[in-house]
Design a protein around this motif. Structure first.
Motif: not given
Lengths: 441, 229
Positions: A42-49, A377-382, A398-401
């Motif tokens: 949620a933090f990752g997607l929010h941040g990206t958005l 974050n590295v693997g999912l796009p691949l 995707f993910s941010s901490i």
């Protein structure tokens, strides 16, 4: 008993049953990692958005799409005067789209253009810059989008020279010459009656090229003209926005799109609210941002709650470990109490031990979470690229901490472990000295 | 130093509704002066241990008064009594009651840790006390690596390390052979003579009873005799 000595005591006690402590710490670490990784999405997607939205030029804008009591008249010059009088408005950007797609010709190249009329003065005042050239000063001067050259096709060229086997435009078929200072002939059509059309060529000069759009995937192939030129086209067609309709005698002029450029992002929401109160249909990305933030805050809280359940499950292990520790150490506790250890000291030692397990678990869990987050974050796009042949936009996370999430996880972990350790700790304080000394416990 | 006034105690046995009360102490009163060694003798079940446990605070008082070093301890809370015990009373148990996972050094150091003594001071005090009971060189031995006599010496060192005013001993020689018993009694006498510690010793053993300045005899929960040796 000093805190330092309590820590020493706890360390010595933990060493006595390494495997059991390890398993309990592992369970706590897994719970913490689950919480952090889950919420990090949620933090990752929010941040990206948010980053995407903030990148947009429109973040400081309030768009107006009409007003409640307009009765079809739309936004007029009177409204524009009102907008300009408002506080915190740096510029009022107006635009009208030409209601026909005229043919444009530069040298031997032609295209069907998307034409937009704007107030260049307001754009310049609003801080919008050009990639090259300058803003128009005369009615017959225009600026074009940075990708305008890609719409132009050589007149009479063979289809094979323009398109490749996959029906994509060949880069070699683009207009290769310079755009600024070129003469662009725009042919405007008009409808005299339902079956009769005629056209007129307007020679124009390209004086500037616009900046790249904010998003990588966006294309700007438009031709931007002044309101003075739009007026010339409307005078010719006798319709609003040069629409291909029969001449309209009751034609009135209104602005299609209005964007108020605020001087500061903080004023955008207030400005938007003022305009809505005044009966305008106002929309701002900043106000939407507020909604997005609220939505993501709820999502984050929900995910943290689900993650907390994992830690609570792990806390059963802590409760079990601590209860066993109290039972095993009952004779030692009895001896300590006989010597003079107060119930408070005994309780502190056991609470400290369960806190240590919690903190150790949280530390390991956090480290693992950072690792998982990095891998995701590295693997999912691949994976998405390989399996679904889908590309993820650059900088997409995707993910941010953030540190706040780590702090939340630590606090939850500590509270849960303290609660689960409190009952065994209380049990330890209630150990009867005589029973313990007789090894009856 | 130790003053007991009209101390009575009874145990409740059985389940709810079928409880029976057994009186174990019946209005016991006596006084022990500072620096005295008093032995408490009597048959099993006479109430000796209960008396000691009441004085120690291991059992909650029911009726009567206990005054230790001039302080009425009968009204103290568990925490307050723990603190009082730590600073005033040392214990020697029949089964030594050493923490098996701790070395001799750590066992003796424990009361100092509980009393919040600094690490440096602890180190000096622990080594001195171990030396006092003749255990130099055994600091890093675990109880299982020591003989019964040595373990009891560790127990004595632990009781001594905070310089208590009173030492309560419950059958201190009960697990020792006669030779080791003699060594321990000599140690008690030496400590009494040099440090003027007050001793209350429960014993069945006549030899132990003989080292006291006075001997108190108990029978059926009552003091029947107070004899000066």
């Amino acid at each position: 008993m000093r805190f330092k000595d309590q820590v020493y005591f706890v360390r010595e006690n933990m060493k006595k049953n390494k495997m059991r402590i390890f398993m309990t710490v592992l369970a706590t670490a897994m719970g913490t990692a689950f919480l952090i990784v889950l919420a990090s999405v949620a933090f990752g997607l929010h941040g990206t958005l948010i980053k995407e939205i903030l990148q947009q030029e429109t973040i400081n804008q309030v768009n107006i799409y009409g007003k409640e009591d307009a009765e079809g008249s739309g936004i007029t010059d009177q409204d524009i005067t009102y907008f300009e009088s408002l506080d915190n408005v740096r510029a009022v950007k107006k635009s009208n789209r030409l209601d026909q797609a005229p043919q444009v010709v530069i040298n031997d190249y032609a295209a069907t253009a998307d034409v937009v009329a704007v107030d260049f003065e307001a754009l310049e005042k609003g801080g919008t810059t050009l990639q090259s050239g300058r803003y128009p000063r005369a009615a017959n001067e225009v600026v074009v989008g940075v990708d305008f050259d890609q719409t132009l096709v050589e007149i009479g060229a063979d289809d094979n020279a323009i398109y490749d086997e996959e029906n994509e435009r060949r880069a070699t078929s683009y207009y290769q010459g310079k755009l600024v200072d070129q003469t662009l002939t725009m042919t405007i059509e008009r409808q005299i009656d339902p079956d009769t059309f005629e056209e007129k060529a307007f020679p124009l000069t390209i004086v500037g090229v616009k900046e790249e759009p904010a998003e990588e995937w966006q294309r700007d192939q438009s031709v931007t003209i002044s309101y003075a030129l739009l007026q010339q086209f409307s005078d010719y067609t006798q319709t609003q926005n040069a629409a291909l309709y029969p001449p309209d005698e009751n034609m009135t002029f209104s602005y299609q799109e209005i964007a108020l450029q605020s001087d500061n992002l903080e004023h955008v929401t207030a400005l938007s609210e003022t305009l809505n109160d005044e009966g305008y249909f106002a929309y701002s990305v900043a106000a939407e941002l507020k909604q997005i933030n609220l939505l993501f805050t709820i999502a984050k809280a929900g995910l943290v709650f689900i993650g907390t359940i994992a830690i609570i499950i792990a806390s059963i292990g802590i409760f079990n470990t601590m209860t066993m520790a109290v039972t095993e150490r009952a004779p030692d506790i009895g001896i300590m109490k006989a010597i003079g250890a107060s119930p408070k000291t005994i309780k502190q030692i056991f609470l400290l031990e369960s806190s240590f397990i919690g903190i150790l678990g949280a530390l390991i869990g956090t480290a693992v979470s950072y690792l998982i987050s990095m891998l995701v974050n590295v693997g999912l796009p691949l994976i998405l690229g390989t399996v679904f042949e889908d590309t993820v936009p650059e900088g997409f996370k995707f993910s941010s901490i953030p540190p706040s999430l780590v702090l939340i996880a630590f606090l939850i972990c500590l509270i849960v472990t303290l609660v689960s350790g409190s009952r065994p700790a209380k049990k330890a304080t209630r150990i009867d000295v005589l029973s313990a000394l007789r090894r009856e416990l | 130093m130790i003053e007991v006034k009209d101390l009575s105690h009874q145990f409740e046995l059985g389940k709810k509704g079928k409880k029976t009360t057994i009186p174990v102490l019946k209005t016991v009163s006596f006084m022990i002066n500072k620096g005295e060694i008093v032995t408490l003798v009597g048959r099993s079940g006479s109430g000796k241990s209960t008396l000691l446990h009441l004085i120690s605070g291991f059992l909650p008082r029911q009726t009567g008064t206990i005054i230790l070093n001039g302080q009425d301890v009968t009204g103290l809370t568990e925490t307050a009594f723990s603190q009082f015990r730590l600073g005033t009373i040392g214990f020697i148990f029949q089964n030594f009651q050493l923490i098996q996972s701790m070395t001799a050094y750590q066992n003796v150091e424990l009361p100092l840790i509980l009393n919040g003594v600094s690490e440096t001071a602890r180190h000096v005090q622990t080594l001195n006390t171990l030396a006092k009971v003749g255990l130099e060189g055994f600091e890093h031995h675990y109880p299982s690596e020591l003989s019964g006599g040595q373990q009891q010496r560790v127990s004595v060192a632990r009781a001594l390390v905070l310089n208590p005013l009173i030492i309560l001993a419950d059958e201190p020689t009960g697990s020792l052979d006669s030779e080791t018993e003699r060594d321990l009694l000599d140690l008690i006498l030496e400590l009494n003579a040099t440090l003027h510690i007050t001793f209350l010793i429960i014993t069945h053993d006549e030899e132990v009873a003989a080292i006291g300045h006075r001997s108190l005899a108990m029978h059926d929960g009552q003091l029947i005799d107070g004899e000066v040796n």
